[in-house]
Design a protein around this motif. Structure first.
Motif, PDB file in Angstrom:
ATOM      1  N   THR A  92      22.827  34.737  32.934  1.00 50.69           N
ATOM      2  CA  THR A  92      23.945  35.615  32.586  1.00 50.69           C
ATOM      3  C   THR A  92      25.036  35.677  33.648  1.00 50.69           C
ATOM      4  N   ASN A  93      24.737  35.286  34.881  1.00 55.42           N
ATOM      5  CA  ASN A  93      25.742  35.383  35.944  1.00 55.42           C
ATOM      6  C   ASN A  93      26.440  34.062  36.239  1.00 55.42           C
ATOM      7  N   ASP A  94      26.239  33.060  35.409  1.00 59.15           N
ATOM      8  CA  ASP A  94      26.875  31.762  35.604  1.00 59.15           C
ATOM      9  C   ASP A  94      28.302  31.812  35.062  1.00 59.15           C
ATOM     10  N   GLN A  95      29.249  31.435  35.914  1.00 60.23           N
ATOM     11  CA  GLN A  95      30.655  31.524  35.538  1.00 60.23           C
ATOM     12  C   GLN A  95      30.977  30.691  34.303  1.00 60.23           C
ATOM     13  N   ARG A  96      30.290  29.576  34.115  1.00 68.21           N
ATOM     14  CA  ARG A  96      30.549  28.728  32.948  1.00 68.21           C
ATOM     15  C   ARG A  96      30.212  29.454  31.654  1.00 68.21           C
ATOM     16  N   GLY A  97      29.082  30.167  31.669  1.00 70.14           N
ATOM     17  CA  GLY A  97      28.706  30.945  30.493  1.00 70.14           C
ATOM     18  C   GLY A  97      29.636  32.124  30.277  1.00 70.14           C
ATOM     19  N   ILE A  98      30.034  32.774  31.363  1.00 72.40           N
ATOM     20  CA  ILE A  98      30.942  33.916  31.266  1.00 72.40           C
ATOM     21  C   ILE A  98      32.286  33.479  30.693  1.00 72.40           C
ATOM     22  N   LEU A  99      32.800  32.345  31.172  1.00 70.64           N
ATOM     23  CA  LEU A  99      34.078  31.834  30.671  1.00 70.64           C
ATOM     24  C   LEU A  99      33.997  31.503  29.181  1.00 70.64           C
ATOM     25  N   PHE A 100      32.849  30.994  28.754  1.00 74.20           N
ATOM     26  CA  PHE A 100      32.670  30.703  27.332  1.00 74.20           C
ATOM     27  C   PHE A 100      32.601  31.991  26.516  1.00 74.20           C
ATOM     28  N   GLU A 101      31.811  32.960  26.986  1.00 69.97           N
ATOM     29  CA  GLU A 101      31.638  34.209  26.242  1.00 69.97           C
ATOM     30  C   GLU A 101      32.946  34.980  26.117  1.00 69.97           C
ATOM     31  N   THR A 102      33.811  34.884  27.124  1.00 68.93           N
ATOM     32  CA  THR A 102      35.078  35.625  27.099  1.00 68.93           C
ATOM     33  C   THR A 102      36.219  34.821  26.475  1.00 68.93           C
ATOM     34  N   ASN A 103      35.936  33.602  26.061  1.00 67.79           N
ATOM     35  CA  ASN A 103      37.005  32.768  25.492  1.00 67.79           C
ATOM     36  C   ASN A 103      36.435  31.860  24.411  1.00 67.79           C
ATOM     37  N   LYS A 104      35.828  32.466  23.391  1.00 62.22           N
ATOM     38  CA  LYS A 104      35.195  31.662  22.348  1.00 62.22           C
ATOM     39  C   LYS A 104      36.191  30.978  21.423  1.00 62.22           C
ATOM     40  N   ASP A 105      37.454  31.382  21.504  1.00 63.87           N
ATOM     41  CA  ASP A 105      38.478  30.690  20.720  1.00 63.87           C
ATOM     42  C   ASP A 105      39.187  29.637  21.572  1.00 63.87           C
ATOM     43  N   TYR A 106      38.431  29.051  22.525  1.00 67.45           N
ATOM     44  CA  TYR A 106      39.018  28.083  23.455  1.00 67.45           C
ATOM     45  C   TYR A 106      39.622  26.872  22.745  1.00 67.45           C
ATOM     46  N   LEU A 107      39.042  26.483  21.620  1.00 65.63           N
ATOM     47  CA  LEU A 107      39.589  25.331  20.895  1.00 65.63           C
ATOM     48  C   LEU A 107      40.985  25.639  20.352  1.00 65.63           C
ATOM     49  N   GLU A 108      41.207  26.884  19.947  1.00 58.81           N
ATOM     50  CA  GLU A 108      42.537  27.284  19.483  1.00 58.81           C
ATOM     51  C   GLU A 108      43.530  27.273  20.638  1.00 58.81           C
ATOM     52  N   GLU A 109      43.079  27.735  21.800  1.00 58.07           N
ATOM     53  CA  GLU A 109      43.947  27.708  22.983  1.00 58.07           C
ATOM     54  C   GLU A 109      44.320  26.277  23.338  1.00 58.07           C
ATOM     55  N   ILE A 110      43.334  25.392  23.324  1.00 56.91           N
ATOM     56  CA  ILE A 110      43.608  23.982  23.637  1.00 56.91           C
ATOM     57  C   ILE A 110      44.561  23.389  22.605  1.00 56.91           C
ATOM     58  N   LYS A 111      44.352  23.745  21.339  1.00 62.59           N
ATOM     59  CA  LYS A 111      45.227  23.246  20.268  1.00 62.59           C
ATOM     60  C   LYS A 111      46.675  23.681  20.492  1.00 62.59           C
ATOM     61  N   SER A 112      46.852  24.945  20.928  1.00 63.35           N
ATOM     62  CA  SER A 112      48.218  25.440  21.144  1.00 63.35           C
ATOM     63  C   SER A 112      48.886  24.757  22.329  1.00 63.35           C
ATOM     64  N   ASN A 113      48.085  24.236  23.269  1.00 67.35           N
ATOM     65  CA  ASN A 113      48.639  23.540  24.436  1.00 67.35           C
ATOM     66  C   ASN A 113      48.799  22.041  24.208  1.00 67.35           C
ATOM     67  N   SER A 114      48.347  21.543  23.075  1.00 73.60           N
ATOM     68  CA  SER A 114      48.317  20.101  22.824  1.00 73.60           C
ATOM     69  C   SER A 114      49.630  19.594  22.238  1.00 73.60           C
ATOM     70  N   GLY A 115      49.715  18.263  22.160  1.00 73.00           N
ATOM     71  CA  GLY A 115      50.878  17.621  21.542  1.00 73.00           C
ATOM     72  C   GLY A 115      52.109  17.577  22.419  1.00 73.00           C
ATOM     73  N   ARG A 116      51.929  17.725  23.735  1.00 75.45           N
ATOM     74  CA  ARG A 116      53.092  17.775  24.629  1.00 75.45           C
ATOM     75  C   ARG A 116      53.298  16.479  25.400  1.00 75.45           C
ATOM     76  N   PHE A 117      52.519  15.458  25.083  1.00 73.98           N
ATOM     77  CA  PHE A 117      52.560  14.225  25.863  1.00 73.98           C
ATOM     78  C   PHE A 117      52.647  12.995  24.963  1.00 73.98           C
ATOM     79  N   GLU A 118      53.362  12.010  25.462  1.00 77.22           N
ATOM     80  CA  GLU A 118      53.299  10.659  24.902  1.00 77.22           C
ATOM     81  C   GLU A 118      52.550   9.807  25.909  1.00 77.22           C
ATOM     82  N   ILE A 119      51.447   9.175  25.496  1.00 76.50           N
ATOM     83  CA  ILE A 119      50.628   8.419  26.436  1.00 76.50           C
ATOM     84  C   ILE A 119      50.528   6.963  25.994  1.00 76.50           C
ATOM     85  N   ALA A 120      50.243   6.099  26.972  1.00 77.38           N
ATOM     86  CA  ALA A 120      50.055   4.672  26.695  1.00 77.38           C
ATOM     87  C   ALA A 120      49.207   4.076  27.807  1.00 77.38           C
ATOM     88  N   ASP A 121      48.570   2.957  27.507  1.00 76.77           N
ATOM     89  CA  ASP A 121      47.852   2.212  28.534  1.00 76.77           C
ATOM     90  C   ASP A 121      48.827   1.875  29.659  1.00 76.77           C
TER      91      ASP A 121
END
Length: 646
Positions: free
Chosen positions: A122-151
């Protein structure tokens, strides 16, 4: 009968020999595993496993061997077998399993495994960050699409990663085979040791053919991740523990990583020195320079590390010496891996970690560094920089928003590849804080209510008045920050409400209900009691008002502004410790300091009087010679704010 018995004997001997051979092979693999020779260990473990042999420890090590090499999809197969055999594993296996599930896009199951991980420890920061941010995929989605990438156009079938720009050239790390007769392999990956290479950055945006970096820098062991000072005269880089032909090892006979410094003199890199905070017993790697080049950031597992590897910083003194390394702390570091730091010219820290909710493996995150050295909200930079695999080694030119990053994502040319990118939209995360103010009993809308916003240090940020519908709005607030909202209205109790702004663009809603003032205010009323203000707002033997106490005094200031005819007598009291004379002087100074605070905050001095009473009006038995607890003494160290005129 004798023939039958003989057949049984032969079968028993063959079975015994097979078991003996399997155990011998596993013991051999275990030895390689302990020496970090993971690829060789995998060959033996898989050979035994493919013959139907099942062993919990073997499945653990098979999964780990692939996991530590960044091959999460292959690791998943063996972690699946491990959890089918026995779901009761040490917490770390749950975390690794979840990361591997993400590598194939199975986020729903990964989150279930993360739930179990966080309950196990219960005191592991990784678990705490997950428990307090279970909508992390939505956050990542809102930050996405800002780059053009290539090899990047420089990749080989081997490992290529960790780039930096120097004199219009890209300097990067590569394990490509240069055709030497005595080819050496790194046992961890069974691939060639890495060297530094350069490739010209051409005006048309293309990149020239890679060439080996200067011979004196490259050795027969690993070199990687360089960083250069702006004047081009100093380079910091990572190398295995090897200098002047001497190879260093830790207590397990393993050659770890160190940071080195070189100077550019007469067109050559010379005077290669290892940095003084290196050690044979831990790794130090992946240097990055602050904007003013007075601070060096790096990754390490040195003592004091919170996880598998942490980010540290160390000051670079004017005379070229170094200070003492400092861990960046739990704001940045987790129990996982934090690595590959980079500081942009906008003073942003980019780094890779597998300890925060992400898409899988290492993800790239960013945090703005404030002037006082603290870090703002940490954000995942989103896709397509981040993927289901390891993504790291991010660098960016703050002017043209072009840069490079490394990844072992699918469909690459080699084990790791370098990609170039253009950032088409900067990552900003701002929120609007809004809400409606109502009467707590009648739900009546309360217009014309003063609403003040304070930061987490109780410093004022903004002030507004609710509109005719009782609504208030604070715009452009930073994501992830903590604030306090204070509401005040005539005939209502003041109210302070803490609020944490969400970590993605949008709106945070905070409705507020106010209670009618039921405590009468009259001549003789002590506003400290009426407003439930803590009685102690000075440190022991001090006359300076604490920051958090100033926030409380603001409540009284608001009352004085609402009722301009109120006059106030400020009375300061001490406990009985120290002499009577000392306490009288101390309390008088405290009363005067409090009065000056009100004057500085807009209260007319003619409405205020102040006096110290020392220890003359104790409210309990704690006089001289009486033994009392600290809490009992604290009751006597009080301030009173008594109304003398309405």
């Amino acid at each position: 009968m004798k023939t039958k018995n003989l057949n049984y004997t032969i079968l028993f001997i063959l079975f015994f020999l097979n078991i003996f051979a399997q155990k011998t092979a596993i013991n051999n693999a275990n030895e390689k595993y302990e020496k970090y020779e993971y690829v060789d260990a995998i060959k033996v473990y898989e050979s035994v496993a493919n013959k139907g042999y099942k062993d919990e420890k073997m499945f653990q090590r098979l999964g780990n061997s692939y996991y530590f090499n960044g091959e999460l999809i292959k690791a998943l197969k063996w972690y699946d077998e491990l959890f089918l055999m026995n779901e009761q594993q040490e917490p770390e296996y749950y975390y690794r399993y979840s990361q591997c599930l993400k590598s194939v896009g199975n986020y729903s199951k990964a989150d279930i495994i993360l739930e179990k991980f966080s309950k196990k420890i219960t005191n592991d920061q990784r678990g705490i960050l997950f428990e307090t941010n279970k909508d992390y995929l939505e956050e990542i989605k809102s930050n996405s699409g800002r780059f053009e990438i290539a090899d990047a156009g420089i990749n080989s079938k081997y490992s290529d990663y960790g780039s930096a720009v120097f004199n219009d050239k890209l300097v990067f790390t590569s394990a490509r085979d240069t055709g030497g007769i005595a080819k050496k392999n790194f046992k961890w990956t069974n691939k060639s040791f890495t060297n530094l290479y350069t490739a010209e950055l051409k005006a048309d945006g293309s990149i020239g053919n890679p060439e080996r970096f200067q011979k004196k820098v490259n050795t027969k062991f690993n070199e990687s991740t360089p960083v250069f000072t702006k004047d081009g005269k100093t380079m910091y880089f990572t190398r295995n523990n090897f200098l002047d032909g001497k190879r260093g090892r830790d207590l397990k006979k393993i050659t770890l990583l160190k940071l080195y410094k070189a100077r550019f003199i007469d067109g050559e890199w010379k005077n290669i020195q290892e940095l003084p905070f290196n050690s044979n017993q831990y790794s130090v790697a992946h240097p990055a320079l602050s904007v003013d080049e007075k601070m060096l950031y790096f990754a390490s597992d040195m003592p004091g590390t919170l996880g598998q590897s942490d980010l540290f910083k160390v000051s670079i003194n004017d005379n070229g010496t170094f200070g003492k390394p400092e861990n960046l702390g739990a704001t940045i570091n987790t129990e996982g891996r934090e690595t590959f730091p980079f500081i942009s010219n906008d003073n942003e820290l980019y780094f890779a970690t597998d300890g925060r909710p992400g898409l899988g493996g290492l993800d790239v995150f960013v945090s703005k560094i404030d002037n006082d050295g603290t870090f703002e909200a940490i954000q995942n930079v989103g896709e397509p920089i981040n993927s289901k695999q390891d993504d790291f080694g991010y660098t960016i030119n703050s002017k043209n928003r072009n840069g490079f990053f490394s990844s072992n994502r699918e469909n690459g040319q080699g084990f790791d590849d370098i990609y170039r990118f253009t950032e088409t939209r900067k990552l900003t995360c701002e929120q609007e804080l809004t809400g409606t103010i109502t009467d707590s009993e009648t739900n009546e809308i309360l217009s014309n209510t003063k609403v003040a916003l304070f930061d987490e240090n109780f410093q004022p940020v903004a002030e507004v008045v609710s509109d005719e519908k009782g609504n208030y709005i604070f715009s452009n607030l930073k994501c992830g920050k903590n604030y306090f909202v204070r509401t005040s209205k005539t005939d209502y109790e003041n109210k302070e409400t803490p609020v944490t702004i969400k970590r993605l663009d949008g709106k945070t809603t905070l409705p507020i209900q106010l209670e009618k003032r039921v405590k009468p205010i009259m001549v003789g009323t002590d506003l400290a009691k009426t407003l439930d203000i803590p009685i102690v707002y000075f440190d022991l033997d001090k006359t300076t008002i604490k920051k958090e106490s100033a926030f409380e005094l603001e409540k009284i200031a608001q009352i004085l502004k609402q009722y301009p005819n109120i006059k106030l007598d400020i009375r300061s009291h001490t406990d009985s410790r120290q002499t009577v004379k000392y306490n009288q002087i101390l309390s008088d100074k405290r009363a005067k300091a409090t009065m000056n605070w009100f004057i500085e905050n807009g209260v007319d001095s003619i409405r205020l009087t102040a006096k110290g009473y020392g220890e003359s009006q104790l409210i309990n038995q704690c006089s001289d010679g009486v033994k009392c607890s600290e809490e009992e003494h604290k009751l006597n160290r009080r301030s009173e704010f008594v109304i003398t005129n309405l």
